[in-house]
Design an enzyme around this catalytic site. Sequence first.
Site, PDB file in Angstrom:
ATOM      1  N   ARG A   1     -23.193  27.315 -30.492  1.00 18.07           N
ATOM      2  CA  ARG A   1     -22.238  27.686 -30.193  1.00 18.07           C
ATOM      3  C   ARG A   1     -21.693  26.708 -29.251  1.00 18.07           C
ATOM      4  NH1 ARG A   1     -21.242  30.196 -25.026  1.00 18.07           N
ATOM      5  NH2 ARG A   1     -19.276  30.977 -25.724  1.00 18.07           N
TER       6      ARG A   1
ATOM      7  N   GLU B   1     -20.250  22.054 -23.880  1.00 20.39           N
ATOM      8  CA  GLU B   1     -21.751  22.481 -23.860  1.00 20.39           C
ATOM      9  C   GLU B   1     -21.790  22.601 -25.214  1.00 20.39           C
ATOM     10  OE1 GLU B   1     -22.914  24.306 -19.567  1.00 20.39           O
ATOM     11  OE2 GLU B   1     -22.662  25.330 -21.138  1.00 20.39           O
TER      12      GLU B   1
ATOM     13  N   TYR C   1     -12.332  31.087 -13.171  1.00 20.03           N
ATOM     14  CA  TYR C   1     -13.535  31.083 -13.303  1.00 20.03           C
ATOM     15  C   TYR C   1     -14.344  29.694 -13.721  1.00 20.03           C
ATOM     16  CZ  TYR C   1     -18.232  32.205 -15.281  1.00 20.03           C
ATOM     17  OH  TYR C   1     -19.607  32.406 -15.246  1.00 20.03           O
ATOM     18  N   LYS C   2     -13.446  28.885 -14.620  1.00 17.75           N
ATOM     19  CA  LYS C   2     -14.032  27.654 -14.822  1.00 17.75           C
ATOM     20  C   LYS C   2     -13.753  26.759 -13.817  1.00 17.75           C
ATOM     21  CE  LYS C   2     -13.291  28.205 -20.026  1.00 17.75           C
ATOM     22  NZ  LYS C   2     -14.724  27.821 -20.348  1.00 17.75           N
TER      23      LYS C   2
END
Lengths: 327, 323, 173
Positions: free
Chosen positions: A216, A259, A310-311
């Site tokens: 993912r 990622e 949050y990021k």
Amino acid sequence: MLSTQESTLTPSARRFPFPFREDSYRYSTNVEPAPQFVPTDAGGWGDRLIEIDPHYGSELEERAAILDRDPSRIAMLPHMGPAVWDTITTLLPVLATDYPDVMCFTREGRRCHWRNDLLGLDIDFVIGDASTLPMEPLRFIGSQIQDDIALLDQREDALWLDAGVITFAADWSLGFDVGMRFLEVHGPVPRVHEEQIITRAQQFLMRLQPGEKFRRTNWTMTVDRRLDTSTETYPEWGPDRLEVVDDPDLAKRLHLRVEVQHLIRLPHSGAILFLVRTHMISLAEISAVPAWRQRLGRVLAELPEDMADYKGISRYRHAAAQWLLGG
Amino acid sequence: MTATAEASAPALHNALELVLADVTDRTPSIRSFTFRDPAGNELPPYVPGSHIIVHSGDKANAYSLTGSGVLTAEYTISVLRVDNGGGGSAALHQLAPGARLSVSRPRSAFAPVATARHHLLIAAGIGITPMLSHMRAATEWGHSASLLYAYRQGEGAHLDDVRELCGERLLECTDRSSFLAALGVRLGEQPLGTHLYVCGPQGFMDTVLSAAAVAGWPPSRLHSEPFGTADLDPGQPFSVTLGRSGAVVDVPSGTSLLKALEDSGHKVPFMCRQGVCGECILPVLRGTPEHRDLYLSEAEKTANNSIMCCVSRSRDAGLEIDL
Amino acid sequence: MIPRHSSVPRPGAVPSPARAREYFAVSFGNEGFKESDAWLRRLDHSIQRQHVAFRTGDDAAAAALQARLASAVVGIRVVLAGPEADVYTLRALALRMGAVDEEVFLLVTPDGSRRVHCPHCQSTTVTDRPVGEVVVCTGCQKSLVIYHHFSRRTATYLGYMVDAEERAKEDAA
């Protein structure tokens, strides 16, 4: 019709795993079988499990330096030994198959031979005998691939983050999280629990059969292509988040950080191997691909505030969106 | 085996085509079969306690692998001959070396717990097979393990193997009263952090598990693997509504939901027909399944939104599935 | 407010006794002693029990638990009663020594003390501030916000520098 300016594309842009399929982004359990090639507007990616790129040498040097400086970035609970050996005997043959010109792995019983010309390494070692490796086994496999490594043990109907070597964390701390349940590790992530995303992901992982491989992507943004954005070093890189907003060089300093996470059920230990490979590309490089430029701009402009918080991109994401869309 | 017989069996997903390399008699009724890759390649490693599904004739059955799972030049299983059983053990017993078989990749459903301080293995009869795998892996990795093995005199399979492997870590029992006495002692003297694994006939496992519960063992320390389908009771008759067509299918006592669906012309993918492999999972729209499989997790069983139709049945009259 | 799905432990209802071979209770403070004592009284008379009481959580309490568990056999249950910082610290010890969650019973008394881990210098700071507030790290003097993220292994909350992104502004001003 938007066209890509071939001449200005950097090699890393051609192989960059651009993660957005729409003009908005929400969390989902976005897993797919790996490896498989995905074409993008600049080229494509994903045909290999382990991607070796021109940053190989420098990133491995950086990992070694981080581990020397801060040993808490590598952690292994005592029961994870077999899972680490399983990781070694799973990944080295994959590397040797994908990069036969520079890597070679052979095995006879427990005796293994490994050659990695990129690092000038040529060693014999015995599975299960740590003294036959040049360093502790987990650190050793972390010295052969650019990916960060996490290992999840399965017991009591749950997955547990019980080992890892994480030097390029996107704002989390392996040293703090090690020993937690998978659901606890993801406790701080907004939205995903109400939507059952983490629970479903855990069910999916617990079902993986030996040898199965999935992947993912996840993303955030980072100032100055800094790989080590761990919680540990936050006091060093935190200030950049504010500084970059008014910097005339914003487009060169701000990077989309993607990622590529591989999820592999290890065949003998039954542990889940989680590989996290970090790719970064600056807004300036992205602007050479008009379709990406526009898509990322729209995603950043639309992202809900709690997700942006949050990021860690709240301070500069509108400036970034403006630059991308203003063009 | 004839081509016709193989054609009527379900195709195994991503199967290995292996050659039977060796056949060894363990007892008058238990025979070991060793499979290799025809080209001599190594086979996929596996988690200790894993099983493979073997096709023979028109039957498929799951058998425990007896190796440690680390170095896998071959796969070895031991099969108890059950002449009127449903799994095809009799057909397997007729095979001679050189036969080619379709064998599933190893699947793990009875893994050792990595954090265990000690592994207490308890086996009866042919239930020794996964314990051999566990004991071999524990020995190779230097983990603490001991074995309590109950068998009828003259019918103890793999006795030489376990004696050599375990030495003083083995306790053998050949009658019920000595086994029960030994079990009681063992359950009361295991260091904190021990996990217990039991394999054998259902009645034997029930005895061990309930004795452990009485001795204060919490459920997460107890791990069991039944073998053979004969042990499942025939169950109560029920009927199921098929969500897409509204059709109602009756499932008599002694007939599985899978079989009843097949008999009424519905195709459902399947493999092991023992609630192990997960192939025949069906979504549940309404009602409460009586879960009898080993595939779904406890959480999934509680959620009641899926059913393994080869072994599980219905608790109430209102079962509706998405088919 | 702490999100419902975070790793932060939430003491639930008082646990019910389970079938066990023996109970070993460790309590902290008066409240802890009373809770633990009352709970043990609910057990069947035939079940063996032992209760060791401490004024506060310290090395002596950990040593007592460690000594008992080192020779314990499966069937034992551990009861821990007192302020959460002490209770969770000893739970971590019990789990490290091979216990599973089902074998450890927690009776948390309202006290509010908690341990905060600083990832920047690896120190632990004890505080009675609630989650979401700021505490000064005793190791590196940074102001840490107590985050809603809790480690069962170390019995600590994650704290991270609260003003890392402000500093640049102040320096520039």
